[in-house]
Design a protein around this motif. Structure first.
Motif, PDB file in Angstrom:
ATOM      1  N   GLU A 163       0.812  -1.223   0.000  1.00  0.00           N
ATOM      2  CA  GLU A 163       0.000   0.000   0.000  1.00  0.00           C
ATOM      3  C   GLU A 163       0.844   1.272   0.000  1.00  0.00           C
ATOM      4  O   GLU A 163       0.294   2.360   0.173  1.00  0.00           O
ATOM      5  CB  GLU A 163      -0.932   0.028   1.223  1.00  0.00           C
TER       6      GLU A 163
ATOM      7  N   SER B 139      -3.597  -6.810  -1.233  1.00  0.00           N
ATOM      8  CA  SER B 139      -3.177  -5.415  -1.273  1.00  0.00           C
ATOM      9  C   SER B 139      -3.332  -4.788  -2.655  1.00  0.00           C
ATOM     10  O   SER B 139      -3.517  -5.486  -3.660  1.00  0.00           O
ATOM     11  CB  SER B 139      -1.719  -5.309  -0.847  1.00  0.00           C
ATOM     12  N   SER B 140      -3.221  -3.456  -2.701  1.00  0.00           N
ATOM     13  CA  SER B 140      -3.344  -2.735  -3.966  1.00  0.00           C
ATOM     14  C   SER B 140      -2.257  -3.164  -4.952  1.00  0.00           C
ATOM     15  O   SER B 140      -2.533  -3.383  -6.132  1.00  0.00           O
ATOM     16  CB  SER B 140      -3.231  -1.227  -3.733  1.00  0.00           C
TER      17      SER B 140
ATOM     18  N   SER C 197       2.837   1.995   7.564  1.00  0.00           N
ATOM     19  CA  SER C 197       2.607   1.954   6.132  1.00  0.00           C
ATOM     20  C   SER C 197       2.415   3.383   5.641  1.00  0.00           C
ATOM     21  O   SER C 197       1.564   4.111   6.150  1.00  0.00           O
ATOM     22  CB  SER C 197       1.360   1.099   5.889  1.00  0.00           C
TER      23      SER C 197
ATOM     24  N   THR D 145       1.028   5.545   3.373  1.00  0.00           N
ATOM     25  CA  THR D 145       0.025   5.527   2.302  1.00  0.00           C
ATOM     26  C   THR D 145      -0.274   6.904   1.747  1.00  0.00           C
ATOM     27  O   THR D 145      -1.133   7.065   0.899  1.00  0.00           O
ATOM     28  CB  THR D 145      -1.294   4.898   2.820  1.00  0.00           C
TER      29      THR D 145
END
Ligand code: M6R
Length: 367
Positions: free
Chosen positions: A110, A138-139, A363, A365
């Motif tokens: 991410e 996840s993306s 993370s 993001t």
């Protein structure tokens, strides 16, 4: 659940034999190692025929695993390999190249910069995108053509530990898969696969050095600066060691390829700047030893992680932790462990918030 451990970071350091075992499981026995990559198998076979170079993109610790893989890919295959941090790659023009396999590396899948770099790649010409990632939904996993999952399990500590070593394992599997494109490499690839099976036990052994590393770490508590040295594929490991120390202990740590010392950083060396060096018994050991002498003769204090058979002795201002002898392909992975433990103990002695260091998020993001 922390169980018997005081911090998630320590728990995750100790989980590495299992995390690596899980990442290897069912993969080291494959005839074609590329079959551990998920995605359309026909397309994958076609892509493997057409790769002309590898472009790795990642941030932070994941960038360091990518740098290590560059040494592996370029020494063991004929493919050039470039590695770049995502925040640079995404804002830079790259010349058009054919046959580029783009590999993103990320624990979370991410990270905003890595995702944006992937989007940029997809708007340009590329052969295929592959992600090495720890989170299946996840993306990055969704947005990439192919995925090679690390199986580290959830990583809670902000400082990445088991995600890094499992990334190295996945990258070595990728290197072996790329080697297998050429039948002349078959034997060497099989030896490397068999070596990987020894990794969990070797990590267990290096964890047994914990008490001596803890004792060594006391020397860092009152220091403000430190230098981490390595050569070859141990240079990115030194970079990762330095990142761990600054991230959780707030001691400034900088990594240098040892051969660069006399081009500047040697001016910094004095008794107040500990110097950590990763010195396995590789063909570069003799060169590294002369770099270490440069440091010692200027009053620097050295903390070495060296092979138990290496021809290098403890003496005044040289402190050594011995690591078992092992195949060269495993060295960067195993030598990571004592560096993680060193940072951990320094941080605990200093009383920092080990699992949630100041100013950092697990993370990232947002940009
Ligand atoms: O989830 P990612 O691997 O994409 O994260 C990248 C970096 O933010 C991360 O590795 C960071 O450098 C670590 N927390 C360092 O220990």
């Amino acid at each position: 659940d922390l169980g018997e451990y005081r911090h998630f970071m320590l728990k995750e350091i100790y989980e590495q034999p299992a995390a690596i075992q899980n990442t290897l499981s069912g993969r080291v026995d494959l005839e074609n190692v590329r079959d551990c990559i998920s995605g359309n198998p026909q397309k994958l076979a076609q892509v493997f025929d057409e790769i002309k170079e590898v472009q790795i993109i990642a941030c932070g610790t994941s960038f360091h695993s990518g740098l290590t893989a560059k040494y592996w890919i370029e020494s063991l295959t004929d493919l050039p390999c470039q590695v770049e941090v995502a925040s640079e790659y995404r804002y830079r023009r790259q010349p058009k190249r054919d046959g580029v396999l783009v590999v993103t590396i990320s624990q979370s899948g991410e990270t905003a910069d890595t995702l944006a770099a992937l989007e940029k790649v997809k708007s340009e010409s590329y052969l295929a995108t592959l992600t090495i990632c720890n989170v299946p939904e996840s993306s990055l996993t969704r947005e990439s053509d192919f995925a090679l999952m690390t199986v580290a399990g959830p990583e809670i500590g902000v400082a990445s530990t088991k995600a890094f070593t499992t990334q190295l394992v996945a990258l070595q599997l990728l290197t072996i898969a790329l080697m297998q494109r050429d039948s002349a490499n078959a034997e060497k690839a099989t030896v490397m696969l068999n070596n990987l099976k020894r990794l969990p036990a070797l990590i267990e052994q290096s964890l047994q050095k914990d008490a001596s590393i803890k004792a060594m770490s006391e020397a860092f508590i009152d220091k403000h600066h430190s230098l981490f040295l390595g050569r070859g594929e141990l240079y990115p490991i030194a970079m990762e060691g330095a990142l761990k120390l600054k991230e959780i202990s707030y001691i400034h740590a900088e990594a240098y390829p040892a051969g660069e010392l006399k081009h500047g950083p040697l001016a910094l060396v004095d008794a107040d700047m500990p110097i950590v060096a990763v010195a396995p018994n590789t063909r570069l050991l003799e060169k590294l030893k002369s770099n270490l002498e440069e440091v010692r003769s200027r009053g620097g204090v050295l903390y070495l992680f060296a092979d138990e058979n290496a021809d290098i002795a403890e003496q005044e201002n040289i402190h050594i932790i011995r690591v078992p002898e092992m195949p060269e392909s495993l060295v960067p992975i195993v030598y990571t462990i004592p560096l993680q433990l060193l940072s951990y103990h320094v941080a605990v002695f200093k009383g920092t918030d080990v699992d949630k260091p100041r100013n950092l998020a697990k993370s990232v993001t947002v940009e």
